[in-house]
Structures are given as C-alpha cells and as structure tokens.
Design a protein around this motif. Structure first.
Motif, short mmCIF file in Angstrom:
data_model
loop_
_atom_site.label_atom_id
_atom_site.label_comp_id
_atom_site.label_asym_id
_atom_site.label_seq_id
_atom_site.Cartn_x
_atom_site.Cartn_y
_atom_site.Cartn_z
N ASN A 33 1.69 12.70 3.33
CA ASN A 33 2.35 13.93 3.89
C ASN A 33 3.60 14.72 4.99
O ASN A 33 3.98 15.69 4.33
CB ASN A 33 1.22 15.03 5.04
CG ASN A 33 1.19 16.71 4.57
OD1 ASN A 33 0.70 16.95 4.29
ND2 ASN A 33 1.29 16.90 5.69
N LYS A 86 3.47 16.00 -0.19
CA LYS A 86 3.33 16.78 0.48
C LYS A 86 1.98 17.19 -0.90
O LYS A 86 2.70 17.85 -1.88
CB LYS A 86 3.41 18.12 1.10
CG LYS A 86 2.95 19.26 1.85
CD LYS A 86 3.70 20.03 2.41
CE LYS A 86 2.32 21.13 3.10
NZ LYS A 86 3.01 21.91 3.86
N ARG A 119 -5.57 17.89 -0.14
CA ARG A 119 -4.48 17.27 1.16
C ARG A 119 -3.91 16.15 0.88
O ARG A 119 -4.90 15.13 1.72
CB ARG A 119 -5.27 18.55 2.14
CG ARG A 119 -5.51 17.82 3.41
CD ARG A 119 -6.09 18.96 4.02
NE ARG A 119 -4.73 19.35 4.55
CZ ARG A 119 -4.27 18.87 6.14
NH1 ARG A 119 -4.87 17.23 6.12
NH2 ARG A 119 -3.13 19.14 6.29
N SER A 120 -2.88 15.71 1.56
CA SER A 120 -2.06 14.48 1.75
C SER A 120 -2.53 14.87 3.40
O SER A 120 -1.87 16.06 3.90
CB SER A 120 -0.82 14.14 1.61
OG SER A 120 -0.05 16.12 1.92
#
Length: 257
Positions: free
Chosen positions: A73, A77, A67-68
């Motif tokens: 993000n 994302k 995950r970013s």
C-alpha cells in the motif's frame, strides 16, 4: 502489476452448468478474501450484495472492492471498485461499474446493458466518451456472471473435465471463456475444512497470466457456492486468495468434521 485482476477475472468465468434452483445468496451477503502475493499478504477483496431499485426495476446491487494493504500500500496503492446491478430474478446485468486506481493507473467506466436490443453503452468518465457495442443474448459482466453461476449450477450433472463456455462484455469487447471442472476437494480454512468444487478457467496468456491454465478456483460445495480459495500464476510470482470473513449467507456453510 495488477495483482487483483485475477480475483475479479475468475468471478467472470463462472456462468456454467445452468439449471434453476433455490437462490444461492441473500440480499445482504458479505464475503472477504485475503490475497497473498509472493507469500506476503498485500491485498484484500470483498463482495457485498444489497437489494435496490434501478430505473424502476428490482435489482441486486453487488459491490466488489479490492485494496492493497501492508507494504504494498505504500509503494503500489490499489483501490478497485467493481459493481453490478442485476435483475433480482434472472440475474442478467443492467449496469456494470468499474472504478479503479492501481498504482496511478485509473479507469472509471459505467456500462449500461439493453438486453432487448443486444447493446452495451460504455460511458468512459475518465476520457469523456460514450460508445455503443453489440452484445449476444444474455451477456454477462465480470461480477454478475459469478452470481448467475451460483444460482444455476447443477452439481448433480457435473462430470470430471466438463468444459462449458461463457460470453461476457468487458473493456469494450465480448469475450468467450471456457471453464473446466476438476472435481471436489477439501480445503483447509480458518473456519475449518470446507468441501469445495474445483474449477480451472481457461484464460488467454498475456501480460498478466503466465499461461492459459494459470488459474484454479475452489467454491463451497453447498447451496451457497461462495469463493473459498484461488491460486494464480502470473508473469512474476503467484497469487493465493483465501476466505477470511463471511456473513449474511443464505444457507449454512458446509464444513467437514
């Protein structure tokens, strides 16, 4: 800009120097790595094992997530999820799942392996297609290969610049990878200094990797063989991943005083 791809690709190249020994991992292991791009922490990746049952067979279910974080993000994302269901004794995969969203680029695929018939059935949930492909004996997927490696590496026979090959099935194709052993090295981490085995996967230069030898990885030189560090040169900039959290290891992590 698939920043998490090198992390998961390096896991897929680690099925070498096989010799059975005591299991390297438990069925409740958790490992997290923080990933920096151009010097900024923008991603994190985790690997977690669970003991489950699939179609009446006892399996180890491995879940890999990427995950970013931070500023990335907001603008790009990333939510990646990779899973493998592998035989608890032989570590061959029965099912592989890839469900990713990288800045709007999505893929949702389930691959079921039939090792008796040497077939892989690819169910593309996004495009609603089901296709079957031929595979070689004992083919691995991106995630299962790392755990197979951890259970079978024979450190007593490793020689500098040794190269071995691996075949795995990914994105409707069988891929051949080579892995070169570069010796041992002490790596500084937040947990202290860790003695590591150093490897260089030989990957094809393409839109992601800068050149054939762009990846270097370090795994702990103990019975665990957990990932400690990764560096990768990509088309734009470089990536560094480092161990940031672990729990449920089957063996003590070997640290250098």
């Amino acid at each position: 800009m698939k920043i998490l791809i090198p992390f998961f690709i390096f896991l897929s190249t680690l099925n070498m120097f096989a010799q059975h020994q005591e299991s390297a991992f438990s069925d409740h292991e958790f490992v997290k790595l923080k990933i920096k791009y151009l010097g900024f922490r923008m991603n994190e990746a985790t690997l977690e094992t669970k003991k489950e049952t699939l179609n009446g067979k006892e399996v180890i279910h491995v879940i890999g997530k990427g995950r970013s974080t931070g500023l990335l993000n907001v603008f790009f994302k990333v939510r990646d999820r990779y899973e493998t269901y592998m035989d608890s004794k032989t570590n061959i995969p029965y099912r592989f799942v890839r469900n990713i969203n990288e800045g709007g680029y999505t893929k949702n695929v389930i691959i079921d392996f039939d090792h008796d018939k040497n077939k892989a059935t690819v169910n593309d949930l996004k495009h609603k297609t089901v296709k079957t492909f031929d595979t070689p004996n004992d083919v691995q997927d991106m995630i299962s290969s790392f755990y197979y490696f951890r259970n079978h590496i024979d450190t007593s026979n490793l020689k500098l610049n040794d190269e071995q090959e691996l075949t795995l099935f990914f994105d409707n194709e069988n891929f051949n990878f080579k892995l070169k052993y570069l010796g041992t090295q002490t790596v500084r981490t937040k947990f202290g200094k860790i003695n590591c085995l150093k490897f260089r996967p030989l990957v094809m230069a393409d839109r992601v990797f800068k050149e054939e030898e762009s990846l270097t990885i370090w795994v702990s030189n103990d019975k665990n063989k957990i990932p400690v560090k990764l560096t990768a040169d990509i088309v734009v900039g470089s990536i560094t991943a480092s161990l940031s959290e672990y729990k449920g290891l089957k063996h003590p992590l070997s640290k250098v005083n």
